[in-house]
Design an enzyme around this catalytic site. Sequence first.
Site, PDB file in Angstrom:
ATOM      1  N   LYS A  13       0.705  -1.124   0.108  1.00  0.00           N
ATOM      2  CA  LYS A  13       0.021  -0.127   0.077  1.00  0.00           C
ATOM      3  C   LYS A  13       0.939   1.197  -0.053  1.00  0.00           C
ATOM      4  CE  LYS A  13      -1.873  -0.991   4.104  1.00  0.00           C
ATOM      5  NZ  LYS A  13      -1.184  -2.435   4.093  1.00  0.00           N
ATOM      6  N   ARG A  88      -9.264   1.196   8.948  1.00  0.00           N
ATOM      7  CA  ARG A  88      -8.752  -0.074   9.263  1.00  0.00           C
ATOM      8  C   ARG A  88      -9.735  -1.036   9.924  1.00  0.00           C
ATOM      9  NH1 ARG A  88      -2.925   0.681   9.153  1.00  0.00           N
ATOM     10  NH2 ARG A  88      -1.796  -1.447   8.810  1.00  0.00           N
ATOM     11  N   ARG A 127      11.605  -5.954   4.593  1.00  0.00           N
ATOM     12  CA  ARG A 127      11.185  -4.621   4.632  1.00  0.00           C
ATOM     13  C   ARG A 127      12.334  -3.856   5.458  1.00  0.00           C
ATOM     14  NH1 ARG A 127       5.508  -2.013   5.240  1.00  0.00           N
ATOM     15  NH2 ARG A 127       5.271  -3.063   7.371  1.00  0.00           N
ATOM     16  N   ARG A 160      11.707  -2.869  11.172  1.00  0.00           N
ATOM     17  CA  ARG A 160      10.640  -2.256  12.351  1.00  0.00           C
ATOM     18  C   ARG A 160      10.394  -3.402  13.169  1.00  0.00           C
ATOM     19  NH1 ARG A 160       5.723   0.192   8.586  1.00  0.00           N
ATOM     20  NH2 ARG A 160       4.565  -1.092  10.158  1.00  0.00           N
ATOM     21  N   ARG A 171      -0.720  -9.338  13.318  1.00  0.00           N
ATOM     22  CA  ARG A 171      -1.104  -8.412  12.515  1.00  0.00           C
ATOM     23  C   ARG A 171      -1.979  -8.718  11.560  1.00  0.00           C
ATOM     24  NH1 ARG A 171       4.000  -4.940  10.712  1.00  0.00           N
ATOM     25  NH2 ARG A 171       2.570  -3.819   9.812  1.00  0.00           N
TER      26      ARG A 171
END
Length: 214
Positions: A13, A88, A127, A160, A171
């Site tokens: 996204k 969300r 990431r 992260r 998540r």
Amino acid sequence: MKIIMLGAPGAGKGTQAKKIAEKYSVPHISTGDIFRSNIKNGTELGMKAKAFMDQGLLVPDELTCDLVVDRIGQDDCKNGYILDGFPRTIPQAEALNTALKSMGTSIDYAIDVEVQDSHIVNRMSGRRACTGCGATYHVKYNAPKAENICDACGEALVLRDDDKPETVQKRLTVYHDQTQPLIDYYKKAGVLRTVDGTLDMEDVFSAIIAILGE
Ligand code: ADP
Ligand code: ADP
Ligand code: ZN
């Protein structure tokens, strides 16, 4: 042009939202970035949000909705914006809907970037996020020029905390429970568009341009 990006954590996204924002000259509004910048600056909101984010949980709606409604009321949002990571939950979508109605407007497109869970852990573990400017890289699919250094600002890149596999699993569960219902919500509103998020970044972007127009 008012756009919402939907999709699982790690679907791409943010990557696509940045490109859309550049091409169509609209602000990119990422609630995750707003929370991370509050955490970095040690604000009260940041401290509250961090407790949820670290556990892979959503920040409560009451800390999230007003923030976004306030942001989209600002001057630079007059010609549209791209919301990345908001809404969300159904209550967030309803709060947004109410705010837009009172401004006499509505969402043009909700773009769902579809990626199956089996791809997600791989995406997330690779990431790397910039501690300076928030830019996002991937060790394999979008590597920085120098290892662990941001191309844009020269600061260090990190994995992260919430991208570690244990938290990513949580998540994903939260995504399926609380966020996925929005796909149906925006389908019913007639604004849902779907793209295959497993394609190369450039091909995903082409599919989005085909939806939004040149
Ligand atoms: P990703 O796109 O990888 O899921 P984000 O940067 O969008 O990550 O979000 C990181 C975290 O910030 C989320 O896991 C959640 O805790 C919090 N967050 C971001 N946006 C929202 C939102 N709209 N509502 C509640 N929590 C949010
Ligand atoms: P989201 O905002 O949905 O959480 P990101 O845009 O941060 O997702 O992308 C998650 C990770 O996957 C990042 O490391 C990014 O560089 C990488 N990525 C994004 N899109 C693609 C793609 N189409 N193919 C491969 N990797 C991608
Ligand atoms: Zn940077």
